[in-house]
Design a protein around this motif. Structure first.
Motif, mmCIF file in Angstrom:
data_model
loop_
_atom_site.group_PDB
_atom_site.id
_atom_site.type_symbol
_atom_site.label_atom_id
_atom_site.label_comp_id
_atom_site.label_asym_id
_atom_site.label_seq_id
_atom_site.Cartn_x
_atom_site.Cartn_y
_atom_site.Cartn_z
ATOM 1 N N SER A 167 -6.805 12.815 -5.607
ATOM 2 C CA SER A 167 -8.230 12.758 -5.561
ATOM 3 C C SER A 167 -8.765 11.354 -4.814
ATOM 4 O O SER A 167 -7.939 10.494 -4.999
ATOM 5 N N SER A 168 -9.998 11.443 -4.334
ATOM 6 C CA SER A 168 -10.441 10.398 -3.778
ATOM 7 C C SER A 168 -11.324 9.612 -4.948
ATOM 8 O O SER A 168 -11.733 10.372 -5.984
ATOM 9 N N TYR A 169 -11.901 8.582 -4.701
ATOM 10 C CA TYR A 169 -12.688 7.622 -5.843
ATOM 11 C C TYR A 169 -13.917 7.171 -5.293
ATOM 12 O O TYR A 169 -13.959 6.228 -4.614
ATOM 13 N N GLY A 170 -15.033 8.114 -5.609
ATOM 14 C CA GLY A 170 -16.410 7.799 -5.175
ATOM 15 C C GLY A 170 -16.413 7.794 -3.578
ATOM 16 O O GLY A 170 -16.070 8.723 -2.949
ATOM 17 N N ALA A 171 -16.959 6.776 -3.073
ATOM 18 C CA ALA A 171 -16.920 6.541 -1.646
ATOM 19 C C ALA A 171 -15.493 6.146 -0.900
ATOM 20 O O ALA A 171 -15.804 6.214 0.313
ATOM 21 N N VAL A 172 -14.593 5.893 -1.752
ATOM 22 C CA VAL A 172 -13.126 5.407 -1.209
ATOM 23 C C VAL A 172 -12.522 6.711 -0.624
ATOM 24 O O VAL A 172 -12.194 7.649 -1.624
ATOM 25 N N ASP A 173 -12.146 6.748 0.506
ATOM 26 C CA ASP A 173 -11.141 7.946 0.808
ATOM 27 C C ASP A 173 -9.963 7.662 0.460
ATOM 28 O O ASP A 173 -9.233 6.797 0.971
ATOM 29 N N GLY A 174 -9.352 8.599 -0.209
ATOM 30 C CA GLY A 174 -7.881 8.391 -0.831
ATOM 31 C C GLY A 174 -6.978 8.311 0.323
ATOM 32 O O GLY A 174 -5.840 7.579 0.324
ATOM 33 N N LYS A 175 -6.996 9.036 1.561
ATOM 34 C CA LYS A 175 -6.160 9.064 2.633
ATOM 35 C C LYS A 175 -6.272 7.757 3.380
ATOM 36 O O LYS A 175 -5.387 7.336 3.710
ATOM 37 N N GLN A 176 -7.452 7.075 3.226
ATOM 38 C CA GLN A 176 -7.564 5.956 3.794
ATOM 39 C C GLN A 176 -6.647 4.567 2.991
ATOM 40 O O GLN A 176 -6.218 3.708 3.582
ATOM 41 N N ILE A 177 -6.913 4.883 1.895
ATOM 42 C CA ILE A 177 -5.711 3.945 0.876
ATOM 43 C C ILE A 177 -4.577 3.960 1.375
ATOM 44 O O ILE A 177 -3.825 2.957 1.755
ATOM 45 N N ILE A 178 -3.889 5.408 1.455
ATOM 46 C CA ILE A 178 -2.654 5.332 1.869
ATOM 47 C C ILE A 178 -2.388 4.874 3.228
ATOM 48 O O ILE A 178 -1.342 4.164 3.378
ATOM 49 N N ARG A 179 -3.248 5.109 4.209
ATOM 50 C CA ARG A 179 -2.999 4.403 5.414
ATOM 51 C C ARG A 179 -3.025 3.028 5.384
ATOM 52 O O ARG A 179 -2.150 2.406 6.486
ATOM 53 N N GLU A 180 -3.646 2.242 4.524
ATOM 54 C CA GLU A 180 -3.784 1.019 4.729
ATOM 55 C C GLU A 180 -2.487 0.327 3.980
ATOM 56 O O GLU A 180 -1.862 -0.648 4.388
ATOM 57 N N ILE A 181 -2.060 0.958 2.881
ATOM 58 C CA ILE A 181 -0.834 0.637 2.286
ATOM 59 C C ILE A 181 0.040 0.794 3.499
ATOM 60 O O ILE A 181 1.244 -0.072 3.518
ATOM 61 N N ALA A 182 0.358 1.833 4.303
ATOM 62 C CA ALA A 182 1.328 1.969 5.449
ATOM 63 C C ALA A 182 1.310 0.930 6.323
ATOM 64 O O ALA A 182 2.313 0.375 6.808
ATOM 65 N N GLU A 183 -0.266 0.457 6.498
ATOM 66 C CA GLU A 183 -0.379 -0.643 7.701
ATOM 67 C C GLU A 183 0.400 -2.032 6.994
ATOM 68 O O GLU A 183 0.832 -2.797 8.031
ATOM 69 N N ILE A 184 0.209 -2.180 5.612
ATOM 70 C CA ILE A 184 0.671 -3.461 5.022
ATOM 71 C C ILE A 184 2.190 -3.491 5.367
ATOM 72 O O ILE A 184 2.939 -4.524 5.908
ATOM 73 N N GLY A 185 2.989 -2.332 5.451
ATOM 74 C CA GLY A 185 4.434 -2.608 5.814
ATOM 75 C C GLY A 185 4.448 -2.695 7.288
ATOM 76 O O GLY A 185 5.797 -2.899 7.466
ATOM 77 N N ASN A 186 3.444 -2.638 7.976
ATOM 78 C CA ASN A 186 3.889 -2.713 9.398
ATOM 79 C C ASN A 186 3.068 -4.080 10.118
ATOM 80 O O ASN A 186 3.269 -4.149 11.217
ATOM 81 N N THR A 187 2.670 -4.975 9.371
ATOM 82 C CA THR A 187 2.194 -6.392 9.567
ATOM 83 C C THR A 187 3.220 -7.017 10.282
ATOM 84 O O THR A 187 4.312 -7.148 9.914
ATOM 85 N N SER A 188 2.754 -7.875 11.243
ATOM 86 C CA SER A 188 3.610 -8.799 12.143
ATOM 87 C C SER A 188 4.095 -9.973 11.329
ATOM 88 O O SER A 188 5.152 -10.648 11.567
ATOM 89 N N GLN A 189 3.164 -10.464 10.412
ATOM 90 C CA GLN A 189 3.316 -11.810 9.783
ATOM 91 C C GLN A 189 3.814 -11.813 8.440
ATOM 92 O O GLN A 189 4.294 -12.757 8.037
#
Length: 214
Positions: free
Chosen positions: A52-74
């Protein structure tokens, strides 16, 4: 991690109040590099985000951002994911079967990459001594300890998970039977069935050691 905000927002607020929001994960990673800072971000109970999502926060976007953490260059953001569902591994690595995706509305098949997020399974305690100690701690009426057959039933149902043990220990032992366990297996998926069967195999060690005077 509080689910009321995105990972990028939580990290930005923690490291620098002056960061303008919203900010992308890759931009945040570069900012941390310039400031010579590192962040440890822990996302606990992540399995609930897929549900489920939490209020105005999209659960899919939480997952996308965690995936992006794994792809950071620094590599300035280190992320630990944890959860209590045995399905979390499949959810994180895009392995859920297509026909079952409707159970997880925020699952979109993103693979977090098991090289960047190596998985470690922390099993519930399986030793008889630890299990017995936990049951005694959870019992409200310590003048009437549970007998060994009842403890076996509790173990079969919970696998040694403390949260579920607490719920079962509070029940009337007369209502708990292995027959009800067997009948209830019909409602589980094949993978859940296999997991519970494995747990059941572990607890038969209790039976030879049963002392009627326990």
């Amino acid at each position: 991690m509080t689910m009321a905000e995105l990972p990028s927002t939580l990290i930005a607020k923690a490291v620098d109040d002056c960061i303008q929001l919203p900010i992308r994960i890759d931009e945040l990673d570069k900012h941390l590099s310039r400031e010579n800072k590192f962040v440890l971000f822990i996302a606990d109970e992540l399995d609930s985000v897929f549900l489920s999502s939490y209020g105005a926060v999209d659960g899919k976007q939480i997952i996308r951002e965690i995936a992006e953490i794994g792809n950071t260059s620094q590599g300035r953001i280190h992320c630990i994911i944890s959860g209590s569902s045995h399905q979390l591994r499949q959810l994180c690595f895009g392995k859920r079967p297509e026909e079952d995706r409707y159970n997880f509305p925020n699952y979109v098949g993103i693979n977090l990459n098991s090289t960047k997020f190596p998985a470690h399974w922390i099993y519930p305690f399986l030793g008889k001594r630890d299990f017995d100690s936990a049951v005694r701690l959870l019992q409200k009426d310590d003048t009437n300890p549970l007998d060994t057959p009842t403890k076996i039933i509790i173990y079969v149902h919970t696998g040694g998970s403390g949260r579920h043990m607490a719920e079962m220990v509070s029940q009337d032992p007369k209502t708990m039977t292995l027959d009800s366990y067997s009948l209830s297996m019909e409602k589980f998926s094949p993978e859940d069935h296999a997991l519970l069967q494995a747990i059941f195999t572990c607890v038969i060690d209790f039976i030879p050691a049963h002392d009627p005077s326990d």
